[in-house]
Every structure is written in C-alpha cells, then in structure tokens.
Design a protein around this motif. Structure first.
Motif, mmCIF file in Angstrom:
data_model
loop_
_atom_site.group_PDB
_atom_site.id
_atom_site.type_symbol
_atom_site.label_atom_id
_atom_site.label_comp_id
_atom_site.label_asym_id
_atom_site.label_seq_id
_atom_site.Cartn_x
_atom_site.Cartn_y
_atom_site.Cartn_z
ATOM 1 N N PRO A 36 0.941 -1.420 0.242
ATOM 2 C CA PRO A 36 -0.307 0.005 -0.123
ATOM 3 C C PRO A 36 1.266 1.426 -0.303
ATOM 4 N N PRO B 278 -2.683 -0.572 -3.623
ATOM 5 C CA PRO B 278 -3.801 -0.254 -2.541
ATOM 6 C C PRO B 278 -2.844 1.107 -2.528
ATOM 7 N N VAL C 117 -4.174 4.449 0.087
ATOM 8 C CA VAL C 117 -4.956 5.138 0.740
ATOM 9 C C VAL C 117 -4.399 7.334 0.559
ATOM 10 N N LEU D 30 -12.425 14.762 -2.347
ATOM 11 C CA LEU D 30 -12.514 13.350 -1.435
ATOM 12 C C LEU D 30 -13.876 12.885 -2.341
ATOM 13 N N SER E 202 -14.387 9.217 -5.213
ATOM 14 C CA SER E 202 -14.843 8.367 -4.103
ATOM 15 C C SER E 202 -15.612 7.508 -5.397
ATOM 16 N N THR F 48 -13.391 4.811 -6.731
ATOM 17 C CA THR F 48 -12.600 4.587 -7.069
ATOM 18 C C THR F 48 -11.826 3.207 -6.362
ATOM 19 N N GLY G 39 -10.043 0.082 -5.714
ATOM 20 C CA GLY G 39 -8.616 0.423 -5.004
ATOM 21 C C GLY G 39 -7.497 1.549 -3.469
ATOM 22 N N LEU G 40 -8.862 2.620 -4.029
ATOM 23 C CA LEU G 40 -8.515 4.092 -3.148
ATOM 24 C C LEU G 40 -9.461 3.875 -2.102
ATOM 25 N N THR G 41 -8.496 4.577 -0.940
ATOM 26 C CA THR G 41 -9.139 4.725 0.608
ATOM 27 C C THR G 41 -9.481 5.756 0.867
ATOM 28 N N LEU G 42 -10.555 6.586 1.187
ATOM 29 C CA LEU G 42 -10.277 8.386 1.372
ATOM 30 C C LEU G 42 -10.144 8.852 2.016
ATOM 31 N N VAL G 43 -9.153 9.248 2.924
ATOM 32 C CA VAL G 43 -9.504 9.769 4.148
ATOM 33 C C VAL G 43 -9.462 11.806 4.564
ATOM 34 N N PRO H 252 -3.265 7.772 8.821
ATOM 35 C CA PRO H 252 -3.844 6.345 8.547
ATOM 36 C C PRO H 252 -2.661 5.371 8.609
#
Length: 166
Positions: free
Chosen positions: A33, A54, A56, A65, A69, A71, A73-77, A91
């Motif tokens: 990641p 992946p 973040v 964001l 939203s 996407t 494989g993409l984690t949004l913070v 993270p």
C-alpha cells in the motif's frame, strides 16, 4: 495556492499526469500500500493504482474526496494536514511508500518513517515550495528547482534518519 480548495477542485481536471518525482521514482516503491498525503484529485494515486498498489489518499477538500469516491483500490481519508491533530490522525499503515508532492508539512516528516513497512528504508529530502517528496525503498530525493541533487539528498536522508533514531 488556493485558499478554498473545494472551489479549486470543483472545476479542476482529473487527468493531470503524476508529479515528476512519482514518475521518476515510483517504479522503485516495493509492492504494498501507498500513502498519498494531500492527494488532491488523485493524480499520484492513479499512478500507483495502475501498478497494482492499494492507495490511501489523505485530503482535506471534501470536493476532491467526493470526486474520487468509488475509485477501486483507493481508500479516502478526510484530514486537514495543517490541523494540530494531523500527526496522530494519519493512517497507521504500514505503507510501502509515502508520497507528498507539491505540498510540504515539515512537522509531519518525522512521523512518516514509522509508517513504512518493516525493511523499507526511510529516505527523504528537505522539500521546498513546489518540490516533491517521496519516501520509498533505497531512494533519497531532493529537488531544488526540480532537479535531483544526490549529495543534498543523502545529507537530508542522513539527518532525517538520525532524528528518527535519537
């Protein structure tokens, strides 16, 4: 730089190429990641996603964001990296690479190396306005005027590692 990032990202194009530092040294990031700090509309994140990482992505703009939203494989913070609680709110990883391109937050730098995967060297530079920073295995990057300066990069990486050990 814009003060209203939501307004800026409302009309900004999504198809910008990744930052030079990512194109040049992204292939050296080991599998795993990737953390993209102040990721905007994901130009650097897309580079790593296309290579099977992946990602973040941390961004303070709700508009950016929203546009990212869904996407794969993409984690949004959602996090304001300028906020007092930012270092504790990052993270926790571990990450194979950490990207901070065209955004600099020196107080965050010393807290990034512990977020890397075990065995991934913490390499870094002394970024200035308009420059990029990439933490990755076996690479130290410093971009005065957009050009690599190996001597300065090694000195900066040594200083960063020394600060982390002390």
């Amino acid at each position: 730089m814009p003060k209203d990032w939501d307004a800026f990202y409302r009309n900004a194009p999504e198809d910008r190429p990744p930052a030079f530092v990512v194109r040049a040294y992204g292939p050296f990031v080991p599998q795993g990641p990737v953390l993209d700090l102040a990721g905007g509309l994901g130009r650097n994140a897309r580079y790593f996603l296309q290579r099977g990482h992946p990602v973040v992505l941390v961004e303070r703009s709700r508009e950016a964001l929203r546009r990212l939203s869904g996407t794969p494989g993409l984690t949004l913070v959602a996090l304001d990296l300028e906020g007092a609680d930012a270092p504790q709110s990052l993270p926790q990883g571990p990450f194979a690479g950490i990207v901070m391109a065209y955004y600099v937050n020196r107080p965050l730098l010393t807290g990034l190396a512990p977020l890397l995967l075990p065995g991934v060297g913490a390499q870094g530079g002394r970024p200035l306005k308009g420059e990029g920073l990439l933490f990755a295995a076996s690479r130290a990057l410093y971009y005065p005027g957009g050009r690599p300066d190996l001597k300065a990069a090694l000195e900066a990486a040594e200083a960063l590692l020394k600060a982390l050990v002390e």
